[in-house]
Design a protein around this motif. Structure first.
Motif, PDB file in Angstrom:
ATOM      1  N   PHE A 100       0.934  -1.175  -0.068  1.00 43.09           N
ATOM      2  CA  PHE A 100      -0.055  -0.043   0.098  1.00 43.09           C
ATOM      3  C   PHE A 100       0.832   1.372  -0.033  1.00 43.09           C
ATOM      4  CE2 PHE A 100      -3.945  -1.912   2.094  1.00 43.09           C
ATOM      5  CZ  PHE A 100      -4.266  -2.721   1.020  1.00 43.09           C
ATOM      6  N   GLN A 101       2.158   1.311   0.391  1.00 42.64           N
ATOM      7  CA  GLN A 101       2.857   2.340   0.614  1.00 42.64           C
ATOM      8  C   GLN A 101       3.252   3.114  -0.738  1.00 42.64           C
ATOM      9  OE1 GLN A 101       6.356   0.981   2.734  1.00 42.64           O
ATOM     10  NE2 GLN A 101       5.356   0.608   4.482  1.00 42.64           N
ATOM     11  N   PRO A 102       3.568   2.453  -1.617  1.00 39.56           N
ATOM     12  CA  PRO A 102       3.588   3.248  -3.005  1.00 39.56           C
ATOM     13  C   PRO A 102       2.615   4.213  -3.522  1.00 39.56           C
ATOM     14  CG  PRO A 102       4.364   1.056  -3.489  1.00 39.56           C
ATOM     15  CD  PRO A 102       3.751   0.911  -2.014  1.00 39.56           C
ATOM     16  N   VAL A 103       1.206   3.765  -3.128  1.00 39.99           N
ATOM     17  CA  VAL A 103       0.134   4.530  -3.682  1.00 39.99           C
ATOM     18  C   VAL A 103      -0.226   5.743  -2.420  1.00 39.99           C
ATOM     19  CG1 VAL A 103      -0.903   2.825  -5.352  1.00 39.99           C
ATOM     20  CG2 VAL A 103      -1.350   2.797  -2.897  1.00 39.99           C
ATOM     21  N   ASN A 104      -0.136   5.056  -1.057  1.00 40.72           N
ATOM     22  CA  ASN A 104      -0.509   6.011  -0.098  1.00 40.72           C
ATOM     23  C   ASN A 104       0.470   7.197   0.139  1.00 40.72           C
ATOM     24  OD1 ASN A 104      -2.608   6.781   1.896  1.00 40.72           O
ATOM     25  ND2 ASN A 104      -1.262   5.782   3.583  1.00 40.72           N
ATOM     26  N   HIS A 105       1.736   6.880  -0.223  1.00 38.94           N
ATOM     27  CA  HIS A 105       2.840   8.107  -0.280  1.00 38.94           C
ATOM     28  C   HIS A 105       2.888   9.054  -1.322  1.00 38.94           C
ATOM     29  CE1 HIS A 105       5.176   5.174   3.044  1.00 38.94           C
ATOM     30  NE2 HIS A 105       3.832   5.806   3.490  1.00 38.94           N
ATOM     31  N   ARG A 106       1.914   8.774  -2.097  1.00 42.27           N
ATOM     32  CA  ARG A 106       1.942   9.806  -3.206  1.00 42.27           C
ATOM     33  C   ARG A 106       1.829  11.361  -2.895  1.00 42.27           C
ATOM     34  NH1 ARG A 106       1.390   7.097  -8.393  1.00 42.27           N
ATOM     35  NH2 ARG A 106       1.336   9.118  -9.360  1.00 42.27           N
ATOM     36  N   SER A 107       2.113  12.176  -3.619  1.00 46.40           N
ATOM     37  CA  SER A 107       1.844  13.438  -2.997  1.00 46.40           C
ATOM     38  C   SER A 107       0.689  14.086  -3.653  1.00 46.40           C
ATOM     39  CB  SER A 107       2.907  14.405  -3.611  1.00 46.40           C
ATOM     40  OG  SER A 107       3.410  14.552  -4.991  1.00 46.40           O
ATOM     41  N   SER A 108       0.043  13.370  -4.890  1.00 49.59           N
ATOM     42  CA  SER A 108      -1.070  13.654  -5.804  1.00 49.59           C
ATOM     43  C   SER A 108      -1.717  12.569  -6.530  1.00 49.59           C
ATOM     44  CB  SER A 108      -0.674  14.888  -6.672  1.00 49.59           C
ATOM     45  OG  SER A 108       0.316  14.616  -7.712  1.00 49.59           O
ATOM     46  N   GLY A 109      -2.681  12.715  -6.936  1.00 48.40           N
ATOM     47  CA  GLY A 109      -3.424  11.707  -7.599  1.00 48.40           C
ATOM     48  C   GLY A 109      -4.818  11.187  -6.691  1.00 48.40           C
ATOM     49  N   LEU A 110      -5.385  10.228  -7.243  1.00 48.47           N
ATOM     50  CA  LEU A 110      -6.615   9.688  -6.757  1.00 48.47           C
ATOM     51  C   LEU A 110      -6.573   8.269  -6.219  1.00 48.47           C
ATOM     52  CD1 LEU A 110      -9.584   9.984  -6.282  1.00 48.47           C
ATOM     53  CD2 LEU A 110     -10.209   9.370  -8.544  1.00 48.47           C
ATOM     54  N   LEU A 111      -6.659   8.054  -4.921  1.00 45.01           N
ATOM     55  CA  LEU A 111      -6.634   6.718  -4.632  1.00 45.01           C
ATOM     56  C   LEU A 111      -8.036   6.229  -4.113  1.00 45.01           C
ATOM     57  CD1 LEU A 111      -5.186   4.195  -3.414  1.00 45.01           C
ATOM     58  CD2 LEU A 111      -4.815   5.297  -1.293  1.00 45.01           C
ATOM     59  N   LEU A 112      -8.801   5.287  -4.560  1.00 45.72           N
ATOM     60  CA  LEU A 112     -10.047   4.850  -4.258  1.00 45.72           C
ATOM     61  C   LEU A 112     -10.168   3.590  -3.514  1.00 45.72           C
ATOM     62  CD1 LEU A 112     -13.011   5.523  -5.310  1.00 45.72           C
ATOM     63  CD2 LEU A 112     -12.667   3.753  -7.223  1.00 45.72           C
ATOM     64  N   VAL A 113     -10.882   3.585  -2.562  1.00 46.08           N
ATOM     65  CA  VAL A 113     -11.276   2.543  -1.652  1.00 46.08           C
ATOM     66  C   VAL A 113     -12.544   2.161  -1.787  1.00 46.08           C
ATOM     67  CG1 VAL A 113     -11.271   1.894   0.787  1.00 46.08           C
ATOM     68  CG2 VAL A 113      -9.777   3.340   0.306  1.00 46.08           C
ATOM     69  N   THR A 114     -12.658   0.816  -2.378  1.00 49.32           N
ATOM     70  CA  THR A 114     -13.946   0.044  -2.573  1.00 49.32           C
ATOM     71  C   THR A 114     -14.327  -0.920  -1.679  1.00 49.32           C
ATOM     72  OG1 THR A 114     -12.954  -1.120  -4.060  1.00 49.32           O
ATOM     73  CG2 THR A 114     -13.590   0.857  -4.945  1.00 49.32           C
ATOM     74  N   SER A 115     -15.721  -1.106  -1.568  1.00 50.21           N
ATOM     75  CA  SER A 115     -16.084  -2.053  -0.602  1.00 50.21           C
ATOM     76  C   SER A 115     -17.463  -2.531  -1.096  1.00 50.21           C
ATOM     77  CB  SER A 115     -16.153  -1.447   0.857  1.00 50.21           C
ATOM     78  OG  SER A 115     -17.176  -0.692   1.040  1.00 50.21           O
ATOM     79  N   PRO A 116     -18.187  -3.749  -0.705  1.00 50.05           N
ATOM     80  CA  PRO A 116     -19.349  -4.025  -1.270  1.00 50.05           C
ATOM     81  C   PRO A 116     -20.411  -3.173  -0.307  1.00 50.05           C
ATOM     82  CG  PRO A 116     -18.149  -6.027  -0.695  1.00 50.05           C
ATOM     83  CD  PRO A 116     -17.391  -5.104  -0.434  1.00 50.05           C
ATOM     84  N   HIS A 117     -21.569  -3.105  -0.730  1.00 54.14           N
ATOM     85  CA  HIS A 117     -22.698  -2.367  -0.233  1.00 54.14           C
ATOM     86  C   HIS A 117     -22.875  -2.441   1.452  1.00 54.14           C
ATOM     87  CE1 HIS A 117     -23.964  -0.132  -3.850  1.00 54.14           C
ATOM     88  NE2 HIS A 117     -23.904  -1.490  -4.403  1.00 54.14           N
TER      89      HIS A 117
END
Length: 595
Positions: free
Chosen positions: A184-201
């Motif tokens: 998860f670190q490469p995406v969560n440590h970015r300075s910009s961009g869109l990180l999407l968390v998804t889950s069932p209803h």
């Protein structure tokens, strides 16, 4: 029993030795007693009860709220049923009873008491209302967000409990697996961009959203949250609650944050395409945007988001998708041993040593008739009530935005294409963690089959430990079908270019028939006049053909020949075959028309 009115009703607090407990609030680390701040003078606006009955209702409501805080409940649900009033609290993903059901006649009094505390109109029963109860003490603040809504058996109340003493769970607490957590670190440590968390209803993504946000809280002043209902109180972070009923909606709040120095912004959900586009635009303009979307899997979420946001914009800003799978846990009280068949072991590629060492379990799930029969005999499991499962564990799956995935998104690819691209580049599979839970006796193979139908066999490591790409069998079948279609089209084009040749395809013609077909075909050839076209001359290896043994002359010959005409040649001699190599001889498969 609470109060003096024992004849009216009995109250049993679930999990307590005695219902007459002190109103204390339990912190996350140690027990902190503070003065009871819920006690207030009974109001005459309660339902027409006598003074003693009103005191009982006030005391009961106070103790219900205190007990919810003690159990670290996130929600309270007070709902009237046909013959009683149920009071349940939410901890994690499931609701549990807080106290035994109360008599139906006290429903109006308890709900009116809560509405008075939240400063709501007790005379309105058919409209949706929102309010808040706020209490302070012991260096902490507790918020009870109260919502009322009409239901079939009467007005029900949903209360969200927000305690400033409870902080979000860290990623190490949410994800014990260090390998998955580090991915998860490469995406969560970015300075910009869109990180999407998804889950069932049925799952709540807010816990993971806060965990990711809290992991990067080195500069709280540069962080902001936009939420419809806050789940945690974060010190130093700007938290804004939107209210769709007023002018302070998602779009207005996000617009106000554009001019502020906020680098990381969490938006709890994307209510509509306009907000989704605004979030993506902010992600492109040097903001790290963290948000959630409800979908059955991460690939479906990407496909849904590509319909809300321009595909090119989504491809430029999306840096990753994290999907959480809710795995049902076996009830430890009534689970039974399960011996998988040889086909199951082969299907899941479970090695022989684990087959001998691991004890596999299955859920003892009962239907409605079996539940009634077990209840009558006193054999119904009190922990799961015959469901066979009790509680849930979250498994997480990461799809990083690779160049191939960005290209597919920008081209507006369908869900199946996105799935093939995403799974083929996936480094880890949640199915491995799921099998670990099976080996620990926490869940079943049947539960994994229900959750991961797209990963069966294809994504499991083989005996050598190699990870196969997802959907490899389906992809091979697709390529095979394409090759078959291409071959058929190739033969049809050959027949169209050579209409005098028999429509029978070369693959079905015998060598003798092929030679006869060539003999009957008139082939226009424009060769130099000095070349003798007899069989002896063409097959004798004259310099005209010897020059072709040099691969460097092929391109020059192609440019000189008329592309609208055809050239015929016989087989090379064995020596020439050897010089060119059998695989590089383009005339090897053409039959000799003079034979």
């Amino acid at each position: 029993m609470i109060g003096q009115q024992q004849s009216d009703f009995d109250v049993t607090i679930v999990g307590e030795e005695s219902p007459n407990f002190e109103a204390t609030i339990i912190g996350t680390e140690n027990r902190q007693e503070i003065p009871h701040s819920f006690e207030e003078t009974p109001s005459s606006d309660l339902i027409k009860l006598n003074e003693a009955q009103s005191a009982v209702v006030v005391t009961l409501v106070n103790k219900i709220l205190a007990k919810a805080v003690e159990k670290q409940a996130t929600h309270l649900q007070i709902e009237p049923e046909e013959n009683f009033l149920s009071i349940r609290y939410r901890q994690g993903e499931s609701f549990k009873p807080l106290i035994d059901p109360l008599p139906k006649k006290f429903t109006s009094a308890i709900i009116s008491r809560l509405k008075l505390m939240a400063e709501l109109d007790i005379t309105q029963h058919q409209t949706h209302q929102k309010g808040r109860i706020r209490k302070r003490g012991g260096g902490r603040t507790i918020h009870f967000s109260v919502q009322t809504q009409p239901s079939f058996y009467g007005e029900k109340v949903l209360i969200r409990v927000l305690d400033s003493a409870i902080q979000p769970l860290s990623l190490s607490q949410l994800i014990p697996d260090q390998v998955i957590r580090k991915s998860f670190q490469p995406v969560n440590h970015r300075s910009s961009g869109l990180l999407l968390v998804t889950s069932p209803h049925k799952s709540d993504p807010s816990v993971l959203l806060y965990g990711l946000l809290w992991e990067e809280n080195r500069n709280p002043k540069a962080i902001a949250t936009v939420e419809e209902s806050m789940s945690y109180i974060l010190p130093g972070i700007k938290q804004i609650e939107v209210n769709p009923d007023t002018e302070q909606d998602y779009a207005d709040v996000l617009q106000s944050l554009v001019g502020q120095d906020k680098q990381r912004i969490m938006v709890d959900r994307l209510p509509d395409p306009s907000v989704a586009r605004m979030v993506a635009e902010m992600a492109r303009n040097d903001h790290f945007m963290l948000t959630s979307l409800r979908a059955e899997d991460g690939i479906t979420a990407i496909a849904l988001l590509s319909q809300m946001v321009t595909p090119s914009l989504l491809a430029d800003t999306l840096i990753g998708v994290i999907h959480q799978h809710s795995v049902r846990c076996l009830c430890p009280t009534c689970r039974t041993v399960h011996q998988p068949s040889a086909e199951e072991f082969a299907h899941w590629r479970i090695p022989p040593e684990k087959q001998a060492q691991i004890t596999f379990y299955q859920a003892r799930s009962l239907n409605e008739t079996e539940v009634e029969q077990a209840r009558e005999k006193g054999r119904l499991c009190r922990q799961c009530n015959g469901k066979g499962y009790h509680g849930e564990i979250q498994l997480y799956e990461l799809f990083q935005s690779t160049p191939a995935l960005r290209t597919a998104i920008a081209q507006g690819a369908e869900r199946e294409v996105l799935k093939q691209v995403a799974l083929s580049n996936q480094e880890t599979s949640p199915l491995e963690a799921g099998l670990g839970l099976v080996y620990q006796g926490q869940t079943t193979l049947a539960e994994l089959t229900r959750l991961f139908p797209d990963y069966l066999r294809a994504s499991l490591p083989d005996e050598g430990g190699m990870m196969l790409p997802g959907d490899v069998t389906q992809r091979l079948a697709t390529v095979e079908q394409l090759l078959m279609t291409l071959t058929q089209e190739f033969h049809q084009l050959k027949q169209a270019l050579n209409p005098t040749i028999s429509p029978e395809t070369p693959s079905t013609m015998k060598p003798l028939d092929q030679a006869e077909a060539f003999k009957e075909t008139e082939i226009p050839i424009d060769l130099p006049q000095e070349i003798d076209l007899c069989q002896k001359t063409i097959t004798s290896g004259v310099s005209f053909y010897e020059e072709l043994t040099d691969p460097g002359d092929w391109e020059a010959l192609k440019r000189e020949l008329d592309p609208n005409k055809e050239t015929i040649a016989a087989d090379f001699s064995p020596d020439q075959d050897l010089a060119m190599g059998e695989g590089n001889n383009p005339f090897r498969s053409i039959p000799d028309p003079w034979s």
